[in-house]
Design a protein around this motif. Structure first.
Motif, PDB file in Angstrom:
ATOM      1  N   LYS A  74       0.840  -1.201   0.000  1.00 22.54           N
ATOM      2  CA  LYS A  74       0.000   0.000   0.000  1.00 22.54           C
ATOM      3  C   LYS A  74       0.873   1.247   0.000  1.00 22.54           C
ATOM      4  O   LYS A  74       1.823   1.360   0.767  1.00 22.54           O
ATOM      5  CB  LYS A  74      -0.902   0.025   1.225  1.00 22.54           C
ATOM      6  CG  LYS A  74      -1.902  -1.104   1.223  1.00 22.54           C
ATOM      7  CD  LYS A  74      -3.308  -0.579   1.215  1.00 22.54           C
ATOM      8  CE  LYS A  74      -4.282  -1.728   1.338  1.00 22.54           C
ATOM      9  NZ  LYS A  74      -4.862  -2.102   0.088  1.00 22.54           N
ATOM     10  N   GLY A  75       0.511   2.183  -0.858  1.00 20.59           N
ATOM     11  CA  GLY A  75       1.209   3.466  -0.918  1.00 20.59           C
ATOM     12  C   GLY A  75       0.492   4.511  -0.079  1.00 20.59           C
ATOM     13  O   GLY A  75      -0.448   4.198   0.655  1.00 20.59           O
ATOM     14  N   ARG A  76       0.934   5.745  -0.191  1.00 24.32           N
ATOM     15  CA  ARG A  76       0.329   6.849   0.579  1.00 24.32           C
ATOM     16  C   ARG A  76      -1.156   6.995   0.298  1.00 24.32           C
ATOM     17  O   ARG A  76      -1.922   7.345   1.173  1.00 24.32           O
ATOM     18  CB  ARG A  76       1.035   8.160   0.234  1.00 24.32           C
ATOM     19  CG  ARG A  76       2.409   8.261   0.825  1.00 24.32           C
ATOM     20  CD  ARG A  76       3.061   9.605   0.541  1.00 24.32           C
ATOM     21  NE  ARG A  76       2.142  10.686   0.802  1.00 24.32           N
ATOM     22  CZ  ARG A  76       2.107  11.830   0.134  1.00 24.32           C
ATOM     23  NH1 ARG A  76       2.949  12.044  -0.847  1.00 24.32           N
ATOM     24  NH2 ARG A  76       1.249  12.767   0.431  1.00 24.32           N
ATOM     25  N   SER A  77      -1.551   6.717  -0.937  1.00 23.34           N
ATOM     26  CA  SER A  77      -2.951   6.870  -1.326  1.00 23.34           C
ATOM     27  C   SER A  77      -3.805   5.670  -0.912  1.00 23.34           C
ATOM     28  O   SER A  77      -4.979   5.615  -1.220  1.00 23.34           O
ATOM     29  CB  SER A  77      -3.052   7.038  -2.839  1.00 23.34           C
ATOM     30  OG  SER A  77      -2.660   5.832  -3.486  1.00 23.34           O
ATOM     31  N   LYS A  78      -3.183   4.716  -0.214  1.00 20.64           N
ATOM     32  CA  LYS A  78      -3.834   3.465   0.220  1.00 20.64           C
ATOM     33  C   LYS A  78      -4.093   2.507  -0.937  1.00 20.64           C
ATOM     34  O   LYS A  78      -4.739   1.489  -0.785  1.00 20.64           O
ATOM     35  CB  LYS A  78      -5.155   3.725   0.966  1.00 20.64           C
ATOM     36  CG  LYS A  78      -5.040   4.675   2.124  1.00 20.64           C
ATOM     37  CD  LYS A  78      -4.179   4.097   3.213  1.00 20.64           C
ATOM     38  CE  LYS A  78      -4.198   5.029   4.417  1.00 20.64           C
ATOM     39  NZ  LYS A  78      -2.948   5.190   5.056  1.00 20.64           N
ATOM     40  N   ARG A  79      -3.592   2.836  -2.107  1.00 18.43           N
ATOM     41  CA  ARG A  79      -3.700   1.940  -3.256  1.00 18.43           C
ATOM     42  C   ARG A  79      -2.446   1.090  -3.335  1.00 18.43           C
ATOM     43  O   ARG A  79      -1.363   1.507  -2.936  1.00 18.43           O
ATOM     44  CB  ARG A  79      -3.877   2.750  -4.544  1.00 18.43           C
ATOM     45  CG  ARG A  79      -5.152   3.581  -4.502  1.00 18.43           C
ATOM     46  CD  ARG A  79      -5.290   4.355  -5.751  1.00 18.43           C
ATOM     47  NE  ARG A  79      -6.018   3.518  -6.693  1.00 18.43           N
ATOM     48  CZ  ARG A  79      -6.396   3.936  -7.882  1.00 18.43           C
ATOM     49  NH1 ARG A  79      -6.112   5.134  -8.306  1.00 18.43           N
ATOM     50  NH2 ARG A  79      -7.062   3.121  -8.670  1.00 18.43           N
ATOM     51  N   ASN A  80      -2.602  -0.092  -3.896  1.00 23.79           N
ATOM     52  CA  ASN A  80      -1.460  -0.993  -4.038  1.00 23.79           C
ATOM     53  C   ASN A  80      -0.490  -0.501  -5.105  1.00 23.79           C
ATOM     54  O   ASN A  80      -0.911  -0.013  -6.152  1.00 23.79           O
ATOM     55  CB  ASN A  80      -1.928  -2.404  -4.410  1.00 23.79           C
ATOM     56  CG  ASN A  80      -2.515  -3.133  -3.235  1.00 23.79           C
ATOM     57  OD1 ASN A  80      -2.151  -2.876  -2.094  1.00 23.79           O
ATOM     58  ND2 ASN A  80      -3.428  -4.050  -3.497  1.00 23.79           N
ATOM     59  N   GLN A  81       0.783  -0.647  -4.807  1.00 21.29           N
ATOM     60  CA  GLN A  81       1.839  -0.340  -5.761  1.00 21.29           C
ATOM     61  C   GLN A  81       2.734  -1.557  -5.894  1.00 21.29           C
ATOM     62  O   GLN A  81       2.949  -2.294  -4.936  1.00 21.29           O
ATOM     63  CB  GLN A  81       2.683   0.847  -5.268  1.00 21.29           C
ATOM     64  CG  GLN A  81       1.929   2.143  -5.199  1.00 21.29           C
ATOM     65  CD  GLN A  81       2.843   3.296  -4.770  1.00 21.29           C
ATOM     66  OE1 GLN A  81       4.064   3.176  -4.737  1.00 21.29           O
ATOM     67  NE2 GLN A  81       2.235   4.404  -4.437  1.00 21.29           N
ATOM     68  N   ARG A  82       3.253  -1.746  -7.098  1.00 18.60           N
ATOM     69  CA  ARG A  82       4.153  -2.867  -7.333  1.00 18.60           C
ATOM     70  C   ARG A  82       5.482  -2.638  -6.618  1.00 18.60           C
ATOM     71  O   ARG A  82       5.991  -1.522  -6.592  1.00 18.60           O
ATOM     72  CB  ARG A  82       4.414  -3.056  -8.822  1.00 18.60           C
ATOM     73  CG  ARG A  82       3.179  -3.409  -9.613  1.00 18.60           C
ATOM     74  CD  ARG A  82       3.477  -3.683 -11.050  1.00 18.60           C
ATOM     75  NE  ARG A  82       4.127  -2.528 -11.702  1.00 18.60           N
ATOM     76  CZ  ARG A  82       4.708  -2.588 -12.878  1.00 18.60           C
ATOM     77  NH1 ARG A  82       4.758  -3.704 -13.561  1.00 18.60           N
ATOM     78  NH2 ARG A  82       5.254  -1.513 -13.401  1.00 18.60           N
ATOM     79  N   VAL A  83       6.033  -3.707  -6.097  1.00 17.80           N
ATOM     80  CA  VAL A  83       7.334  -3.642  -5.457  1.00 17.80           C
ATOM     81  C   VAL A  83       8.407  -3.862  -6.520  1.00 17.80           C
ATOM     82  O   VAL A  83       8.277  -4.742  -7.368  1.00 17.80           O
ATOM     83  CB  VAL A  83       7.451  -4.716  -4.337  1.00 17.80           C
ATOM     84  CG1 VAL A  83       8.861  -4.758  -3.767  1.00 17.80           C
ATOM     85  CG2 VAL A  83       6.436  -4.426  -3.238  1.00 17.80           C
ATOM     86  N   MET A  84       9.436  -3.038  -6.478  1.00 16.87           N
ATOM     87  CA  MET A  84      10.548  -3.181  -7.420  1.00 16.87           C
ATOM     88  C   MET A  84      11.832  -3.376  -6.631  1.00 16.87           C
ATOM     89  O   MET A  84      11.927  -3.007  -5.453  1.00 16.87           O
ATOM     90  CB  MET A  84      10.642  -1.951  -8.307  1.00 16.87           C
ATOM     91  CG  MET A  84      10.899  -0.666  -7.580  1.00 16.87           C
ATOM     92  SD  MET A  84      10.719   0.741  -8.678  1.00 16.87           S
ATOM     93  CE  MET A  84       9.506   1.666  -7.742  1.00 16.87           C
ATOM     94  N   ARG A  85      12.794  -4.000  -7.286  1.00 23.40           N
ATOM     95  CA  ARG A  85      14.097  -4.197  -6.641  1.00 23.40           C
ATOM     96  C   ARG A  85      15.179  -4.139  -7.695  1.00 23.40           C
ATOM     97  O   ARG A  85      14.947  -4.441  -8.868  1.00 23.40           O
ATOM     98  CB  ARG A  85      14.148  -5.507  -5.875  1.00 23.40           C
ATOM     99  CG  ARG A  85      14.072  -6.746  -6.720  1.00 23.40           C
ATOM    100  CD  ARG A  85      14.176  -8.010  -5.858  1.00 23.40           C
ATOM    101  NE  ARG A  85      14.275  -9.181  -6.699  1.00 23.40           N
ATOM    102  CZ  ARG A  85      15.420  -9.716  -7.134  1.00 23.40           C
ATOM    103  NH1 ARG A  85      16.558  -9.172  -6.795  1.00 23.40           N
ATOM    104  NH2 ARG A  85      15.429 -10.781  -7.890  1.00 23.40           N
ATOM    105  N   ALA A  86      16.354  -3.713  -7.255  1.00 21.90           N
ATOM    106  CA  ALA A  86      17.517  -3.684  -8.144  1.00 21.90           C
ATOM    107  C   ALA A  86      17.986  -5.109  -8.385  1.00 21.90           C
ATOM    108  O   ALA A  86      17.911  -5.958  -7.512  1.00 21.90           O
ATOM    109  CB  ALA A  86      18.629  -2.850  -7.529  1.00 21.90           C
TER     110      ALA A  86
END
Length: 87
Positions: A74-86
């Protein structure tokens, strides 16, 4: 086989300044991060335009430097965001 640091240094000439900064921030999150986390750090360093930062995610993915995992947070907007990694 190159270490992560050696690989990072070797790609510097092919990345723009903003791409390098975004990649550096993503790389600090061992368990991956979401866009809001990158934006928060960038805004603390004087970058306020979210579009100038978020556009770098897909560029870095196309270059094979980051990947998006199947995880979402969950992001600031309470919506889901994809997790990214290097990589």
């Amino acid at each position: 086989m190159k270490t992560s640091k050696e690989a990072y240094i070797s790609i510097q000439p092919v990345l723009g300044d903003l791409q390098t900064k975004v990649l550096s921030i993503i790389g600090k999150y061992k368990n991956g991060c979401i866009g809001d986390q990158v934006l928060r750090i960038m805004s603390m360093n004087g970058f306020i335009s979210s579009s100038s930062v978020t556009g770098r995610f897909s560029e870095l993915e196309r270059k094979g430097l980051i990947e998006f995992t199947d995880e979402k947070r969950k992001g600031r907007s309470k919506r889901n965001q994809r997790v990214m990694r290097a990589i």
